[in-house]
Design a protein around this motif. Sequence first.
Motif, PDB file in Angstrom:
ATOM      1  N   ARG A   1      -9.706   0.417   0.685  1.00  0.00           N
ATOM      2  CA  ARG A   1      -9.173  -0.675   1.507  1.00  0.00           C
ATOM      3  C   ARG A   1     -10.031  -1.919   1.355  1.00  0.00           C
ATOM      4  O   ARG A   1     -11.246  -1.861   1.296  1.00  0.00           O
ATOM      5  N   ILE A   2      -9.345  -3.064   1.320  1.00  0.00           N
ATOM      6  CA  ILE A   2      -9.991  -4.371   1.336  1.00  0.00           C
ATOM      7  C   ILE A   2      -9.447  -5.124   2.537  1.00  0.00           C
ATOM      8  O   ILE A   2      -8.234  -5.177   2.743  1.00  0.00           O
ATOM      9  N   VAL A   3     -10.349  -5.684   3.336  1.00  0.00           N
ATOM     10  CA  VAL A   3      -9.956  -6.545   4.445  1.00  0.00           C
ATOM     11  C   VAL A   3     -10.407  -7.959   4.091  1.00  0.00           C
ATOM     12  O   VAL A   3     -11.593  -8.183   3.812  1.00  0.00           O
TER      13      VAL A   3
ATOM     14  N   LEU B   1     -12.231  -4.474  -5.684  1.00  0.00           N
ATOM     15  CA  LEU B   1     -12.479  -3.079  -6.069  1.00  0.00           C
ATOM     16  C   LEU B   1     -12.925  -2.928  -7.517  1.00  0.00           C
ATOM     17  O   LEU B   1     -13.235  -1.823  -7.952  1.00  0.00           O
ATOM     18  N   GLY B   2     -12.914  -4.022  -8.264  1.00  0.00           N
ATOM     19  CA  GLY B   2     -13.342  -3.951  -9.657  1.00  0.00           C
ATOM     20  C   GLY B   2     -12.380  -3.176 -10.537  1.00  0.00           C
ATOM     21  O   GLY B   2     -12.789  -2.529 -11.494  1.00  0.00           O
ATOM     22  N   ILE B   3     -11.104  -3.254 -10.226  1.00  0.00           N
ATOM     23  CA  ILE B   3     -10.076  -2.546 -10.997  1.00  0.00           C
ATOM     24  C   ILE B   3      -9.467  -3.519 -12.001  1.00  0.00           C
ATOM     25  O   ILE B   3      -9.141  -4.655 -11.650  1.00  0.00           O
ATOM     26  N   ALA B   4      -9.306  -3.081 -13.238  1.00  0.00           N
ATOM     27  CA  ALA B   4      -8.742  -3.926 -14.288  1.00  0.00           C
ATOM     28  C   ALA B   4      -7.303  -4.324 -13.954  1.00  0.00           C
ATOM     29  O   ALA B   4      -6.578  -3.588 -13.282  1.00  0.00           O
ATOM     30  N   ARG B   5      -6.906  -5.498 -14.426  1.00  0.00           N
ATOM     31  CA  ARG B   5      -5.574  -6.035 -14.128  1.00  0.00           C
ATOM     32  C   ARG B   5      -4.448  -5.085 -14.560  1.00  0.00           C
ATOM     33  O   ARG B   5      -3.480  -4.905 -13.845  1.00  0.00           O
TER      34      ARG B   5
ATOM     35  N   ARG C   1     -14.241  -7.328   3.085  1.00  0.00           N
ATOM     36  CA  ARG C   1     -14.936  -6.082   3.407  1.00  0.00           C
ATOM     37  C   ARG C   1     -14.231  -5.007   2.602  1.00  0.00           C
ATOM     38  O   ARG C   1     -13.012  -4.907   2.613  1.00  0.00           O
ATOM     39  N   ARG C   2     -15.034  -4.191   1.914  1.00  0.00           N
ATOM     40  CA  ARG C   2     -14.473  -3.168   1.030  1.00  0.00           C
ATOM     41  C   ARG C   2     -14.835  -1.784   1.544  1.00  0.00           C
ATOM     42  O   ARG C   2     -15.984  -1.511   1.886  1.00  0.00           O
ATOM     43  N   TYR C   3     -13.828  -0.918   1.578  1.00  0.00           N
ATOM     44  CA  TYR C   3     -14.028   0.494   1.882  1.00  0.00           C
ATOM     45  C   TYR C   3     -13.581   1.255   0.644  1.00  0.00           C
ATOM     46  O   TYR C   3     -12.386   1.325   0.359  1.00  0.00           O
ATOM     47  N   LYS C   4     -14.531   1.822  -0.100  1.00  0.00           N
ATOM     48  CA  LYS C   4     -14.173   2.519  -1.342  1.00  0.00           C
ATOM     49  C   LYS C   4     -13.376   3.782  -1.090  1.00  0.00           C
ATOM     50  O   LYS C   4     -12.465   4.110  -1.846  1.00  0.00           O
ATOM     51  N   THR C   5     -13.719   4.519  -0.026  1.00  0.00           N
ATOM     52  CA  THR C   5     -12.978   5.722   0.319  1.00  0.00           C
ATOM     53  C   THR C   5     -12.805   5.764   1.825  1.00  0.00           C
ATOM     54  O   THR C   5     -13.774   5.704   2.570  1.00  0.00           O
ATOM     55  N   LEU C   6     -11.551   5.860   2.238  1.00  0.00           N
ATOM     56  CA  LEU C   6     -11.214   5.863   3.654  1.00  0.00           C
ATOM     57  C   LEU C   6     -10.051   6.826   3.841  1.00  0.00           C
ATOM     58  O   LEU C   6      -9.115   6.840   3.030  1.00  0.00           O
ATOM     59  N   THR C   7     -10.099   7.654   4.867  1.00  0.00           N
ATOM     60  CA  THR C   7      -8.993   8.556   5.174  1.00  0.00           C
ATOM     61  C   THR C   7      -8.232   7.981   6.360  1.00  0.00           C
ATOM     62  O   THR C   7      -8.824   7.698   7.402  1.00  0.00           O
ATOM     63  N   ILE C   8      -6.923   7.768   6.154  1.00  0.00           N
ATOM     64  CA  ILE C   8      -6.079   7.175   7.191  1.00  0.00           C
ATOM     65  C   ILE C   8      -4.835   8.023   7.378  1.00  0.00           C
ATOM     66  O   ILE C   8      -4.484   8.840   6.519  1.00  0.00           O
ATOM     67  N   GLU C   9      -4.137   7.830   8.517  1.00  0.00           N
ATOM     68  CA  GLU C   9      -2.850   8.495   8.708  1.00  0.00           C
ATOM     69  C   GLU C   9      -1.849   7.908   7.735  1.00  0.00           C
ATOM     70  O   GLU C   9      -1.912   6.715   7.412  1.00  0.00           O
TER      71      GLU C   9
ATOM     72  N   ASP D   1      -5.617  -9.753   6.543  1.00  0.00           N
ATOM     73  CA  ASP D   1      -4.763  -8.728   5.933  1.00  0.00           C
ATOM     74  C   ASP D   1      -5.599  -7.563   5.422  1.00  0.00           C
ATOM     75  O   ASP D   1      -6.729  -7.740   4.965  1.00  0.00           O
ATOM     76  N   GLU D   2      -5.004  -6.372   5.498  1.00  0.00           N
ATOM     77  CA  GLU D   2      -5.610  -5.154   4.953  1.00  0.00           C
ATOM     78  C   GLU D   2      -4.818  -4.749   3.718  1.00  0.00           C
ATOM     79  O   GLU D   2      -3.610  -4.561   3.790  1.00  0.00           O
ATOM     80  N   VAL D   3      -5.507  -4.613   2.609  1.00  0.00           N
ATOM     81  CA  VAL D   3      -4.886  -4.212   1.345  1.00  0.00           C
ATOM     82  C   VAL D   3      -5.368  -2.802   1.040  1.00  0.00           C
ATOM     83  O   VAL D   3      -6.561  -2.567   0.904  1.00  0.00           O
ATOM     84  N   ASP D   4      -4.422  -1.852   0.966  1.00  0.00           N
ATOM     85  CA  ASP D   4      -4.750  -0.458   0.675  1.00  0.00           C
ATOM     86  C   ASP D   4      -4.288  -0.083  -0.722  1.00  0.00           C
ATOM     87  O   ASP D   4      -3.181  -0.441  -1.136  1.00  0.00           O
ATOM     88  N   VAL D   5      -5.134   0.643  -1.435  1.00  0.00           N
ATOM     89  CA  VAL D   5      -4.770   1.260  -2.706  1.00  0.00           C
ATOM     90  C   VAL D   5      -4.821   2.763  -2.459  1.00  0.00           C
ATOM     91  O   VAL D   5      -5.882   3.316  -2.169  1.00  0.00           O
TER      92      VAL D   5
END
Length: 106
Positions: A68-70, A14-18, A88-96, A48-52
């Motif tokens: 989300r990153i898969v 996601l290119g987010i700083a540490r 696989r990167r999803y920059k914006t995703l709406t989930i339950e 694995d799915e990693v959600d922020v």
Amino acid sequence: MASLRVDNVIKAGLGIARNKVETLFYESRIRVNGCKIPKKSFKVDVGDEVDVIKESSRMNEEFLNVSRIVVLSNEENKDGDGLVVKMRRYKTLTIEDYPNDPWKRR
């Protein structure tokens, strides 16, 4: 990438700083396969799915807006000094919202 630690995956994917990843961890905004992680050095695996978590949905509070990153695959670098990871990167995703561990805005 040096390892499949969740903080490295988020930083690369996601290119987010540490330091921002560290803040997200302490705010409990990181989930792996829908579950909170016990430490930011948690190791992820292929599939694995990693959600922020960004925020609760403004349209319906039972949904969340996440990035989300898969993790699709990983293999050792040809030089032997790290890993080549496909994601696989999803920059914006709406989930339950997570059923076992609901996230609420504070």
